[in-house]
Design an enzyme around this catalytic site. Sequence first.
Site, PDB file in Angstrom:
ATOM      1  N   HIS A 102     -11.638  16.882 -59.120  1.00  0.00           N
ATOM      2  CA  HIS A 102     -10.410  16.224 -59.066  1.00  0.00           C
ATOM      3  C   HIS A 102     -10.112  15.764 -57.723  1.00  0.00           C
ATOM      4  CE1 HIS A 102      -9.219  18.089 -63.314  1.00  0.00           C
ATOM      5  NE2 HIS A 102     -10.328  17.190 -63.421  1.00  0.00           N
ATOM      6  N   ARG A 161     -12.537  24.325 -67.087  1.00  0.00           N
ATOM      7  CA  ARG A 161     -13.255  23.107 -66.807  1.00  0.00           C
ATOM      8  C   ARG A 161     -13.139  22.799 -65.442  1.00  0.00           C
ATOM      9  NH1 ARG A 161      -9.918  18.856 -70.746  1.00  0.00           N
ATOM     10  NH2 ARG A 161      -8.049  20.069 -70.022  1.00  0.00           N
ATOM     11  N   PHE A 162     -12.732  23.730 -64.405  1.00  0.00           N
ATOM     12  CA  PHE A 162     -13.226  23.778 -63.361  1.00  0.00           C
ATOM     13  C   PHE A 162     -12.803  22.575 -62.483  1.00  0.00           C
ATOM     14  CE2 PHE A 162     -16.887  25.215 -65.851  1.00  0.00           C
ATOM     15  CZ  PHE A 162     -16.380  26.610 -65.919  1.00  0.00           C
ATOM     16  N   CYS A 163     -11.376  21.914 -62.935  1.00  0.00           N
ATOM     17  CA  CYS A 163     -11.020  20.711 -62.383  1.00  0.00           C
ATOM     18  C   CYS A 163     -12.037  19.825 -62.210  1.00  0.00           C
ATOM     19  CB  CYS A 163     -10.617  20.953 -60.816  1.00  0.00           C
ATOM     20  SG  CYS A 163      -9.245  22.217 -60.664  1.00  0.00           S
ATOM     21  N   ALA A 164     -12.793  19.439 -63.164  1.00  0.00           N
ATOM     22  CA  ALA A 164     -13.746  18.272 -63.317  1.00  0.00           C
ATOM     23  C   ALA A 164     -13.860  17.877 -64.569  1.00  0.00           C
ATOM     24  CB  ALA A 164     -15.020  18.976 -62.918  1.00  0.00           C
TER      25      ALA A 164
END
Length: 438
Positions: free
Chosen positions: A124, A361-364
């Site tokens: 992100h 979701r790992f900022c993705a």
Amino acid sequence: MTTAVDQSCAALAEVSGRDLEVPLVQGGTTRYANFDYAASAPALTQVTDRIQQLLPYYASVHRGAGYASRISTECYEAARGSVREFLDADTDQVVVFTRNTTDSLNLLAACVPGDTVVLDVEHHANFLPWAQHGRRVVRAADTVEETIERLVAELCAKPAALLAVTGASNVTGEVLPLRRLATIAHECGARILVDAAQLVAHRRISLRDNDIDYLAFSGHKLYAPFGAGVLVGRRDWLEDAEPYLAGGGAVREVTTTEAKWAAAPQRHEAGSPNVLGAAALAAACEAIAAIDTETLVAQERRLTDQLRAGLSAIPGVRLLRIWDDSADAVGIVAFTLDGFVPGHVAAYLSAEHGIGVRDGRFCAHPLLARLGIDGALRASVGLGTTDTDVDRLVTAVRMLVEQGATWDYAATDGLWSPTPETRPLGPGAPDAAPCLVD
């Protein structure tokens, strides 16, 4: 007790917390196995030593005549040189200290005089900032080659000012061919920005050799968790743009009607700078640069291959990847486990085995949606990782599949925890949580 092989794998550099003992829900303690380096890496001892040396001299910079101020100023400005040398940047490329990679990319986004092209696989931090100034998203293909073809088509179809790409995926660790992408961007009249947050701790990168215009990374990913990041790049855009923050330190002259702004990098460093963070980041750059690159890469690959092979042999494990033909990846392994919610698995690994992994979701989010999943687990290796750590993680996942968890777990607002929670976590546990002691 670690083996001789373990000692050699973790002897490249010493990290804080390497011998940390953590409690288990079933009672007793164990040495913490950290597989969350991709989120925040522990500090190198060289970094903490540098901070301890500088603390007695900490003072205001640039405008103080006192001896401590002079020392702090010298250390702060010398840190730019350490970063520049670490990245093999041209002498005319500007080193701007920021809070982190996200801060760096937002700063640059306000300076770009045109559209920015990005892939849908980005963190992100390298996806959201470009929207307000003109973002064009290219959907990644199943192969690197086809993805590059799509980028070429987009860059050729309509002029763009910047191509912004990840140096290494924060989800899968896969590395793109940066030198090739830089050439493509330049041939199409664009510049290139590399989000190197996940790359610099694992691979040495030369801005000069790769012809990279801008690069950003965070200290907390590079074993310097003291609140500093960096943006390095060409001067003209940074010089022409309005200051990132308006305030003292960013100006040469102020009247009641106008301000004459300073040149970059000071132009974008208003306010009292994070002297300790910059010094810590510089110490990390120097320490990593002193490690033989081939040895670092070889040992990381061996540990990552060991982890991949061990997890792949467990029924129900699916290893994630973006591209079928990617040739290189840093030490990040993302996976799902059939029949288990990632947060549940992460809580189990922590509570019953003293192993730290990341879930979610790992900022993705666009990338996870593209992979067709709502969440996953991520295990990332670093300078403190040993063969024994990898074996512990693989064994713990296998035990969960074959025997199940020995404790109950429940989710509250999406956060999974053991029920009951027997580990000391709050103010009543001074040994476990010293920051919470009155």
